[in-house]
Enzyme design. Structure first.
Site, PDB file in Angstrom:
ATOM      1  N   GLU A   1      94.369  24.387  39.499  1.00 18.12           N
ATOM      2  CA  GLU A   1      94.518  25.754  40.026  1.00 18.12           C
ATOM      3  C   GLU A   1      93.444  26.675  39.461  1.00 18.12           C
ATOM      4  O   GLU A   1      92.812  27.455  40.166  1.00 18.12           O
ATOM      5  CB  GLU A   1      95.882  26.336  39.623  1.00 18.12           C
ATOM      6  CG  GLU A   1      97.085  25.591  40.116  1.00 18.12           C
ATOM      7  CD  GLU A   1      97.566  24.509  39.157  1.00 18.12           C
ATOM      8  OE1 GLU A   1      96.729  23.732  38.627  1.00 18.12           O
ATOM      9  OE2 GLU A   1      98.786  24.421  38.948  1.00 18.12           O
TER      10      GLU A   1
ATOM     11  N   ILE B   1      90.456  18.814  35.329  1.00 12.76           N
ATOM     12  CA  ILE B   1      89.335  18.171  34.615  1.00 12.76           C
ATOM     13  C   ILE B   1      89.754  18.022  33.157  1.00 12.76           C
ATOM     14  O   ILE B   1      89.897  19.022  32.447  1.00 12.76           O
ATOM     15  CB  ILE B   1      88.056  19.039  34.719  1.00 12.76           C
ATOM     16  CG1 ILE B   1      87.714  19.320  36.195  1.00 12.76           C
ATOM     17  CG2 ILE B   1      86.890  18.354  34.005  1.00 12.76           C
ATOM     18  CD1 ILE B   1      86.658  20.385  36.404  1.00 12.76           C
ATOM     19  N   GLU B   2      89.995  16.771  32.778  1.00  9.78           N
ATOM     20  CA  GLU B   2      90.511  16.536  31.419  1.00  9.78           C
ATOM     21  C   GLU B   2      89.368  16.342  30.418  1.00  9.78           C
ATOM     22  O   GLU B   2      88.193  16.266  30.791  1.00  9.78           O
ATOM     23  CB  GLU B   2      91.459  15.336  31.447  1.00  9.78           C
ATOM     24  CG  GLU B   2      92.642  15.623  32.357  1.00  9.78           C
ATOM     25  CD  GLU B   2      93.734  14.580  32.316  1.00  9.78           C
ATOM     26  OE1 GLU B   2      93.478  13.431  31.886  1.00  9.78           O
ATOM     27  OE2 GLU B   2      94.870  14.912  32.718  1.00  9.78           O
TER      28      GLU B   2
END
Ligand code: THU
Length: 136
Positions: A56, A44-45
């Site tokens: 992860e 999730i940027e």
């Protein structure tokens, strides 16, 4: 207990949810608890780049926040032909929950290689080391 092939498949599916407007690099992960439950996650940027959360860690944090701390394996899937190696901070987070967790790295075709968390972070700073220090 689901197979590692199925866990890789779940990681690949989790990739679909990746929020990657900046890198376009999708990462999906699926973590298997010792009692057979699976939690998935994606990267999730953020426009403030450093706030990005890796796939992860999304999966692990989802599991831990639901009360699970013992893990057997985590599968990580990307869209590349070569398997993607997890970043340093994610390796440190794997170690926190078990040096013997199987880290399954899968390529776009679902082919994978398995490493122990401790192999990916030699000489790690771990909760066990902190405990040893306390006893001295
Ligand atoms: N990324 C992960 O999700 N996991 C890793 O182990 C390495 C990098 C993400 C962060 C960012 O969204 C994108 O991949 C490119 O760095």
């Amino acid at each position: 207990m689901i197979s590692y092939e199925e866990l890789v498949q779940k990681a690949a599916e989790a990739k679909e949810m990746a929020y990657v407007p900046y890198s376009q690099f999708r990462v999906g992960a699926a973590i298997l608890t010792e009692d057979g439950q699976v939690f998935t996650g994606c990267n999730i940027e953020n426009a403030s780049y450093s706030l990005t959360n890796c796939g992860e860690r999304t999966a692990i944090f989802k599991a831990v926040s639901e009360g699970f701390r013992k893990f057997k394996a985590i599968a990580i899937s990307t869209d590349t032909e070569e398997i993607t190696s997890p970043c340093g901070p994610c390796r440190q987070v794997f170690i926190e929950f078990g040096e013997d967790i199987d880290v399954i790295l899968a390529n776009v075709s679902g082919e994978y290689k398995i490493y122990k968390a401790k192999e990916l972070l030699p000489l790690a700073f771990s909760p066990a080391k902190l405990e040893e220090e306390r006893k001295l």
